[in-house]
Design an enzyme around this catalytic site. Sequence first.
Site, PDB file in Angstrom:
ATOM      1  CE  LYS A  52     -82.118  55.498 -13.624  1.00 41.56           C
ATOM      2  NZ  LYS A  52     -80.716  55.276 -14.383  1.00 41.56           N
TER       3      LYS A  52
ATOM      4  CB  THR B   8     -78.048  65.932 -19.436  1.00 40.56           C
ATOM      5  OG1 THR B   8     -78.396  64.587 -19.067  1.00 40.56           O
ATOM      6  CG2 THR B   8     -77.562  66.749 -18.239  1.00 40.56           C
TER       7      THR B   8
ATOM      8  CB  SER C 265     -82.389  57.746 -16.532  1.00 43.02           C
ATOM      9  OG  SER C 265     -81.447  57.857 -17.304  1.00 43.02           O
TER      10      SER C 265
ATOM     11  N   GLY D  12     -75.533  55.596 -18.188  1.00 47.26           N
ATOM     12  CA  GLY D  12     -74.341  55.579 -18.778  1.00 47.26           C
ATOM     13  C   GLY D  12     -73.573  57.333 -17.999  1.00 47.26           C
ATOM     14  CG  ASP D  13     -71.135  59.773 -15.387  1.00 49.91           C
ATOM     15  OD1 ASP D  13     -72.014  60.604 -15.339  1.00 49.91           O
ATOM     16  OD2 ASP D  13     -69.947  60.051 -15.107  1.00 49.91           O
TER      17      ASP D  13
ATOM     18  CE  LYS E 270     -72.599  59.167 -11.563  1.00 45.50           C
ATOM     19  NZ  LYS E 270     -73.622  59.958 -12.417  1.00 45.50           N
TER      20      LYS E 270
END
Length: 454
Positions: free
Chosen positions: A78, A197, A377, A153-154, A114
Site C-alpha cells: 500500500k 492526511t 485509504s 495518489g501522491d 510506492k
Amino acid sequence: MSNLPSEPEFEQAYKELASTLENSSLFTKNPEFKTALKVVSIPERIIQFRVVWEDDSGNLQVNRGYRVQFNSALGPYKGGLRFHPTVNLSILKFLGFEQIFKNALTGLNIGGGKGGADFDPKGKSDNEIRKFCNAFMRELSKHIGADTDVPAGDIGVGGREVGYMFGAYRRERNKWEGVLTGKGGSWGGSLIRPEATGYGLVYYVGHMLEYAGKGSWAGKRVAISGSGNVAQYAALKCIELGATVVSLSDSQGALIAEGDACFKPEDVEKIADIKLARKALTAYEHKGAFKYIEGARPWVHVGKVDVALPCATQNEVSKEEAETLVSNGCLFVAEGSNMGCTQDAIDVFEGARKEKGAGSVWYAPGKASNAGGVAVSGLEMAQNSQRLSWTREEVDEKLKLIMKNAFENGLNTAKEYVEAKEGEYPSLVAGSNIAGFVKVARAMHDQGDWWAKL
C-alpha cells in the site's frame, strides 16, 4: 553496499530508522532484530517499465514507470503513485521504506510500497494525461490487485489521474475491485479521503498539545509549508479549531501573513483552485494581504510560531531553518510531508528536546503524524471489500482513533526503549520508528521471512 548505485534519499531514510533503533535499548533486549533490519531494508520486489504514449501533436513520448513492492508481511502493498520529473528509484525506495512502518502504525492490515513515473503533468492537456495514465496502467495492472497491491495518489496524482487509471485497470483486467484508493465518491471512494492526511496531522498534534499541557489549538500560531492537498486541509482544520495560520508556500516561493494578518478559509479555497489549475502561488490575487517571498520557504520568515507543519516535500526543513524555529520559540514540529526534515534538522529538534526538556520543541516524524492519509485509504479498502460506504462522521471518528493510537503507540514505545531525563518529552521519532519496526519484524519472523539463532 559499494557495489550498488548511490541512492541518497533511500540511504537517508534507512539511516534515520537504523540510528534510532541502535541508540535505543531494542537491540540490547532483542539482538535478533538486527537480522530483521537487514531483511526489511531490501524490497521484496521492484518493477520497472517503460511507458510509451502519444501527445496532442501526435508525437511519441516515453517515460520510466516504477512500482516498489517493499513489504507485504502485514497486508497487501500500500502506497501512492507519484508523477513528477524528479521521480527515480532512490526516492521511491525511500518513500516505500517509510510507508512500511507508517502503515504498521495505523493498526490496519496493509504492507508498504510506492511507485510512479518521471512524467510531469504540468502543462499537459487532459487528453495527454488520460493517454499517459492508460499507458502506465496497462503495464502496472499486471502486478497489482485488491489483495496484492493497492496504490493511491501522491504528488501529481489526484482524483482525475486515479479515475483514468482505475478505468484502465477495469478494462485491462475485466474486474471492478478496490485496486486503487482515492477514487470518486460515487464509484468506491471514501468520504474524508482527500482531507485525511491534513486532518490526521492536526489530530495527531492535538494529542501532543494535550500531553504537553499546552491546551488546545485555539490561539496557536501555525506555520505551514506547501499549498497542495495536505497543506490545504491541515490549514482549514487548524483554522476550524481556532488556530492562526500564517504561511503557505510552493516550489516557487512562500506567502507570509505579517502582523495581525492570517489565512482565512476563503484564502485557502482560492489557493486550492489555483493549485487545481496547476498554477503557482503568484497567481493568487491577495491584494497585498500577504507578503510573497520568491524562492523561499516560510520557516525563517514567520517569526514566532507555536507549531510548524512541513507539508510540501522531503528535506524541506534544513539545519539552519530548524535552529531559527527553535530560537524563535516554536514548541511543536510535525511532518505532513514524508521525511520533511533533513537529518540535521531532526538532530537540532531532538537535541533541544533533550537539553531543554519540556519547555522546548517536540518533533513528530511523518511516518506517525501524516499517517492519516494511508489510514483512510485502508478504510476505503475495507469499504470496497464490504461493498459499503460509511458516513463522513464514521470515517472521521475512525481517523481520530487511528491518529490517537499512533501517537500513544510511539509515546509508550519511546518510554519503554529510550532513556529520558525527568521532565523530558519522550522521543516520538524513536518511539514511532521502534513501534513500526517491531510490529513488522515480528510478523515477518512468524511468516519465515527471517530467522536467527537465539
